[in-house]
Scaffold this motif. Structure first.
Motif, PDB file in Angstrom:
ATOM      1  N   ILE A 203       0.759  -1.050   0.041  1.00  0.00           N
ATOM      2  CA  ILE A 203      -0.041  -0.252   0.073  1.00  0.00           C
ATOM      3  C   ILE A 203       1.050   1.098   0.066  1.00  0.00           C
ATOM      4  CG2 ILE A 203      -1.732   1.306   1.280  1.00  0.00           C
ATOM      5  CD1 ILE A 203      -2.252  -1.933   2.508  1.00  0.00           C
ATOM      6  N   THR A 204       0.544   2.145  -1.032  1.00  0.00           N
ATOM      7  CA  THR A 204       1.295   3.389  -0.810  1.00  0.00           C
ATOM      8  C   THR A 204       0.368   4.436  -1.119  1.00  0.00           C
ATOM      9  OG1 THR A 204       1.686   4.190  -3.142  1.00  0.00           O
ATOM     10  CG2 THR A 204       3.117   2.412  -2.156  1.00  0.00           C
ATOM     11  N   LEU A 205       0.777   5.501  -0.337  1.00  0.00           N
ATOM     12  CA  LEU A 205      -0.463   6.668  -0.050  1.00  0.00           C
ATOM     13  C   LEU A 205       0.201   7.859   0.059  1.00  0.00           C
ATOM     14  CD1 LEU A 205      -3.584   5.867   0.142  1.00  0.00           C
ATOM     15  CD2 LEU A 205      -3.155   6.097   2.731  1.00  0.00           C
ATOM     16  N   VAL A 237       5.617   4.216   4.300  1.00  0.00           N
ATOM     17  CA  VAL A 237       5.040   5.549   4.610  1.00  0.00           C
ATOM     18  C   VAL A 237       5.824   6.742   4.117  1.00  0.00           C
ATOM     19  CG1 VAL A 237       3.701   6.798   6.344  1.00  0.00           C
ATOM     20  CG2 VAL A 237       3.977   4.362   6.472  1.00  0.00           C
ATOM     21  N   HIS A 238       5.041   7.480   3.268  1.00  0.00           N
ATOM     22  CA  HIS A 238       5.738   8.714   2.658  1.00  0.00           C
ATOM     23  C   HIS A 238       5.634   9.793   3.928  1.00  0.00           C
ATOM     24  CE1 HIS A 238       5.397  12.434   0.327  1.00  0.00           C
ATOM     25  NE2 HIS A 238       5.830  12.007  -0.653  1.00  0.00           N
ATOM     26  N   PRO A 239       6.691  10.652   3.792  1.00  0.00           N
ATOM     27  CA  PRO A 239       6.677  11.636   4.875  1.00  0.00           C
ATOM     28  C   PRO A 239       5.524  12.363   5.031  1.00  0.00           C
ATOM     29  CG  PRO A 239       8.566  11.830   3.370  1.00  0.00           C
ATOM     30  CD  PRO A 239       7.621  10.804   2.683  1.00  0.00           C
ATOM     31  N   ARG A 240       4.980  12.628   4.064  1.00  0.00           N
ATOM     32  CA  ARG A 240       3.497  13.478   4.252  1.00  0.00           C
ATOM     33  C   ARG A 240       2.461  12.826   4.812  1.00  0.00           C
ATOM     34  NH1 ARG A 240       0.138  17.349   1.634  1.00  0.00           N
ATOM     35  NH2 ARG A 240       1.672  17.994   0.210  1.00  0.00           N
ATOM     36  N   THR A 241       2.378  11.311   4.398  1.00  0.00           N
ATOM     37  CA  THR A 241       1.426  10.506   5.336  1.00  0.00           C
ATOM     38  C   THR A 241       1.654  10.407   6.820  1.00  0.00           C
ATOM     39  OG1 THR A 241       1.226   9.461   3.115  1.00  0.00           O
ATOM     40  CG2 THR A 241       0.227   8.330   4.942  1.00  0.00           C
ATOM     41  N   LYS A 242       3.013  10.294   7.113  1.00  0.00           N
ATOM     42  CA  LYS A 242       3.537   9.997   8.375  1.00  0.00           C
ATOM     43  C   LYS A 242       3.146  11.283   9.277  1.00  0.00           C
ATOM     44  CE  LYS A 242       7.684   8.830  10.873  1.00  0.00           C
ATOM     45  NZ  LYS A 242       9.211   8.611  10.438  1.00  0.00           N
ATOM     46  N   LYS A 243       3.252  12.481   8.747  1.00  0.00           N
ATOM     47  CA  LYS A 243       3.112  13.708   9.063  1.00  0.00           C
ATOM     48  C   LYS A 243       1.452  13.782   9.385  1.00  0.00           C
ATOM     49  CE  LYS A 243       3.222  17.796   7.074  1.00  0.00           C
ATOM     50  NZ  LYS A 243       3.874  18.791   6.305  1.00  0.00           N
ATOM     51  N   MET A 244       0.626  13.529   8.576  1.00  0.00           N
ATOM     52  CA  MET A 244      -0.558  13.511   8.715  1.00  0.00           C
ATOM     53  C   MET A 244      -1.066  12.585   9.742  1.00  0.00           C
ATOM     54  SD  MET A 244      -0.855  16.065   7.168  1.00  0.00           S
ATOM     55  CE  MET A 244      -2.493  16.611   7.682  1.00  0.00           C
ATOM     56  N   LEU A 245      -0.725  11.290   9.680  1.00  0.00           N
ATOM     57  CA  LEU A 245      -1.020  10.336  10.774  1.00  0.00           C
ATOM     58  C   LEU A 245      -0.869  10.815  12.045  1.00  0.00           C
ATOM     59  CD1 LEU A 245       0.504   7.075   9.240  1.00  0.00           C
ATOM     60  CD2 LEU A 245      -1.937   7.479   9.610  1.00  0.00           C
ATOM     61  N   LYS A 246       0.274  11.606  12.196  1.00  0.00           N
ATOM     62  CA  LYS A 246       0.540  12.296  13.503  1.00  0.00           C
ATOM     63  C   LYS A 246      -0.352  13.189  13.646  1.00  0.00           C
ATOM     64  CE  LYS A 246       4.855  12.988  15.806  1.00  0.00           C
ATOM     65  NZ  LYS A 246       6.317  12.899  15.499  1.00  0.00           N
ATOM     66  N   THR A 247      -0.490  14.128  12.950  1.00  0.00           N
ATOM     67  CA  THR A 247      -1.456  15.532  12.910  1.00  0.00           C
ATOM     68  C   THR A 247      -2.738  14.864  13.552  1.00  0.00           C
ATOM     69  OG1 THR A 247      -0.247  16.512  11.373  1.00  0.00           O
ATOM     70  CG2 THR A 247      -2.408  17.299  12.041  1.00  0.00           C
ATOM     71  N   PHE A 248      -3.375  13.835  12.904  1.00  0.00           N
ATOM     72  CA  PHE A 248      -4.675  13.217  13.199  1.00  0.00           C
ATOM     73  C   PHE A 248      -4.656  12.281  14.420  1.00  0.00           C
ATOM     74  CE2 PHE A 248      -5.386  13.978   8.413  1.00  0.00           C
ATOM     75  CZ  PHE A 248      -5.997  15.141   8.799  1.00  0.00           C
ATOM     76  N   LYS A 249      -3.630  12.115  14.806  1.00  0.00           N
ATOM     77  CA  LYS A 249      -3.539  10.989  16.091  1.00  0.00           C
ATOM     78  C   LYS A 249      -3.804   9.783  15.743  1.00  0.00           C
ATOM     79  CE  LYS A 249      -3.205  14.391  20.046  1.00  0.00           C
ATOM     80  NZ  LYS A 249      -2.994  15.461  19.147  1.00  0.00           N
ATOM     81  N   ILE A 257      -3.193  -2.200  13.476  1.00  0.00           N
ATOM     82  CA  ILE A 257      -3.744  -3.133  12.434  1.00  0.00           C
ATOM     83  C   ILE A 257      -2.983  -4.795  12.399  1.00  0.00           C
ATOM     84  CG2 ILE A 257      -4.248  -3.566   9.880  1.00  0.00           C
ATOM     85  CD1 ILE A 257      -4.583  -0.546   9.756  1.00  0.00           C
ATOM     86  N   PRO A 258      -3.668  -5.530  12.676  1.00  0.00           N
ATOM     87  CA  PRO A 258      -2.870  -6.842  12.784  1.00  0.00           C
ATOM     88  C   PRO A 258      -2.304  -7.225  11.448  1.00  0.00           C
ATOM     89  CG  PRO A 258      -5.280  -7.191  13.046  1.00  0.00           C
ATOM     90  CD  PRO A 258      -5.140  -5.553  13.016  1.00  0.00           C
ATOM     91  N   ASN A 259      -1.256  -7.974  11.305  1.00  0.00           N
ATOM     92  CA  ASN A 259      -0.704  -8.442   9.939  1.00  0.00           C
ATOM     93  C   ASN A 259      -0.468  -7.141   9.168  1.00  0.00           C
ATOM     94  OD1 ASN A 259      -0.327 -10.748   9.039  1.00  0.00           O
ATOM     95  ND2 ASN A 259      -2.489 -11.276   7.879  1.00  0.00           N
ATOM     96  N   SER A 260      -0.299  -6.142   9.621  1.00  0.00           N
ATOM     97  CA  SER A 260       0.432  -4.960   8.867  1.00  0.00           C
ATOM     98  C   SER A 260       1.804  -4.676   9.153  1.00  0.00           C
ATOM     99  CB  SER A 260      -0.279  -3.785   9.076  1.00  0.00           C
ATOM    100  OG  SER A 260      -0.267  -3.184  10.328  1.00  0.00           O
ATOM    101  N   ILE A 261       2.610  -4.207   8.132  1.00  0.00           N
ATOM    102  CA  ILE A 261       4.144  -3.921   8.342  1.00  0.00           C
ATOM    103  C   ILE A 261       4.133  -2.361   8.010  1.00  0.00           C
ATOM    104  CG2 ILE A 261       6.309  -4.433   7.718  1.00  0.00           C
ATOM    105  CD1 ILE A 261       5.381  -7.193   6.934  1.00  0.00           C
ATOM    106  N   TRP A 262       4.701  -1.684   8.781  1.00  0.00           N
ATOM    107  CA  TRP A 262       4.809  -0.208   8.521  1.00  0.00           C
ATOM    108  C   TRP A 262       6.329   0.149   8.314  1.00  0.00           C
ATOM    109  CZ3 TRP A 262       0.475   3.346   7.971  1.00  0.00           C
ATOM    110  CH2 TRP A 262      -0.798   2.277   8.284  1.00  0.00           C
TER     111      TRP A 262
END
Ligand code: UD1
Length: 365
Positions: A203-205, A237-249, A257-262
């Motif tokens: 998955i890329t986002l 994880v792209h830096p923008r996505t990392k930043k937004m995951l953090k922003t939205f907590k 998420i089980p079975n996921s590799i970040w």
């Protein structure tokens, strides 16, 4: 001696410039210089690609960095103008559709320097995407428009571009893929992540529409969670996505998420190896839609439209938008062996850069 400057700025640009640089090197009477705007500056978004792709260090790094669109584009223009005004090259080449592309094309055109746009003519017809504005403007400023697929030619003719300026040459990103495929197969990424070939999803986002809005990001995480019941989900994880995951907590929610590799962003070889061995790819990237079509790997695109029409018409790509049910249903179909089959589009043969350089040399002499 003919002097050519190619401007690059963001991760997908580097893959597009590498084959051009290789071909230019064969001509002793051409000086080809690469100027990095610095739009992407993390080592794993930039330096590692220069190393993997055998690109020399950029001749100059403008060090512009992140910012709002106006700020980033403006800073690139200020810095790049100084270089172009001092050096007066015979040609400036820009690639793709990032802010660096439009900024450098505009500078060159205003200084009366011919501009070549590699990957011209692609249109999503969605002007809310920053890349669409960059594409339309860059094409309007360019003297040589090098196109990857037939839809690009049609779009440019509709916009009134003279047909003498348009060249359907194929896909430089695929040139790089073909050149690196053997080497990528010696990557240890599958062993490192304990993955069996064709048993996992990648998955890329990073599109603002998907990651800058909490509800979209949550919807995608929900979908990934359901898919991960059926197979491992690998997520560089792209830096923008990392930043937004953090922003939205949402970081913790994602990591749970089980079975996921970040993962942090991967090198080109590791990512290519992962793609080639994936059972399913979910993405909002333009480059990944083309790479999966070439590799024959089923791709579900988390967007409502795509500028890479040929990947829908001939390739393995399908649009699923942000419709959670559709994302899950299509993913399960693919994992059940009912993914879309496709063929490799015409001219995606590893020789696009040669065609481009041939054309440029004829016109520049
Ligand atoms: C840019 C391109 C997009 C392309 C993508 C590929 C534009 C408008 N967008 O999007 O078309 O598909 O690159 O990756 O040009 N950041 C870092 N380190 C970096 C680079 C960025 O941490 O090396 C962070 C910054 O916080 C920055 C954010 O990521 O604000 C976004 O970077 P930016 O260059 O503005 O756009 P991308 O989302 O990467």
């Amino acid at each position: 001696m003919r002097r050519i400057i190619t401007a690059v700025g963001a991760r997908p640009n580097f893959m597009k410039v590498a084959p051009l640089h290789r071909v230019f090197k064969k001509y002793p009477d051409i000086s080809h210089r690469i100027i990095h705007t610095g739009q992407h500056y993390d080592d794993n978004m930039s330096k590692v690609f220069f190393e993997d792709l055998g690109l020399p260090e950029p001749d100059l790094d403008l060090g512009v960095g992140s910012g709002s669109h106006g700020e980033q584009t403006g800073k690139i223009m200020i810095e790049f103008e100084e270089v172009v005004a001092a050096e007066r090259p015979d040609l400036v080449i820009v690639v793709g559709d990032v802010n660096s592309t439009v900024a450098c094309a505009l500078v060159a055109a205003k200084l009366g320097i011919p501009v070549a746009h590699v990957e011209a003519g692609l249109r999503s017809f969605d002007r809310s995407m920053p890349e669409e504005l960059n594409r339309v403007l860059t094409d309007a400023l360019s003297d040589f428009l090098f196109v990857t697929e037939p839809s690009g030619v049609t779009n440019l003719l509709h916009e009134g571009v003279a047909k003498e300026k348009i060249f359907l040459v194929g896909n430089v990103m695929i040139d790089t893929l073909i050149a690196c495929r053997e080497k990528s197969r010696s990557s240890y990424i599958l062993q490192m992540l304990n993955l069996q070939p064709k048993s996992f999803a990648v998955i890329t986002l990073h599109r603002p529409l998907n990651v800058d809005r909490r509800e979209s990001l949550e919807l995608i995480l929900d979908a990934v969670e359901q898919i991960s019941v059926r197979c491992k989900a690998v997520f560089p994880v792209h830096p923008r996505t990392k930043k937004m995951l953090k922003t939205f907590k949402l970081e913790e929610r994602a990591l749970k998420i089980p079975n996921s590799i970040w993962l942090d962003p991967l090198s080109y070889f590791d990512f290519l190896h992962l793609l080639e061995n994936a059972a399913l790819v979910l993405t909002d990237s333009g480059g990944v839609q083309q790479e999966t079509t070439f590799l024959g790997v089923p791709c579900l695109t988390l967007r409502e439209q795509t500028e890479h029409q040929v990947t829908l018409e001939e390739g393995t790509n399908e649009l699923v938008g942000l419709d959670e049910e559709k994302i899950i249903q299509k993913s399960f179909e693919v994992l059940g062996g009912k993914g879309k089959a496709g063929r490799v589009p015409a001219l995606w043969d590893g020789k696009a850069a040669e065609r481009i350089v041939d054309i440029l040399i004829k016109h520049l002499h």
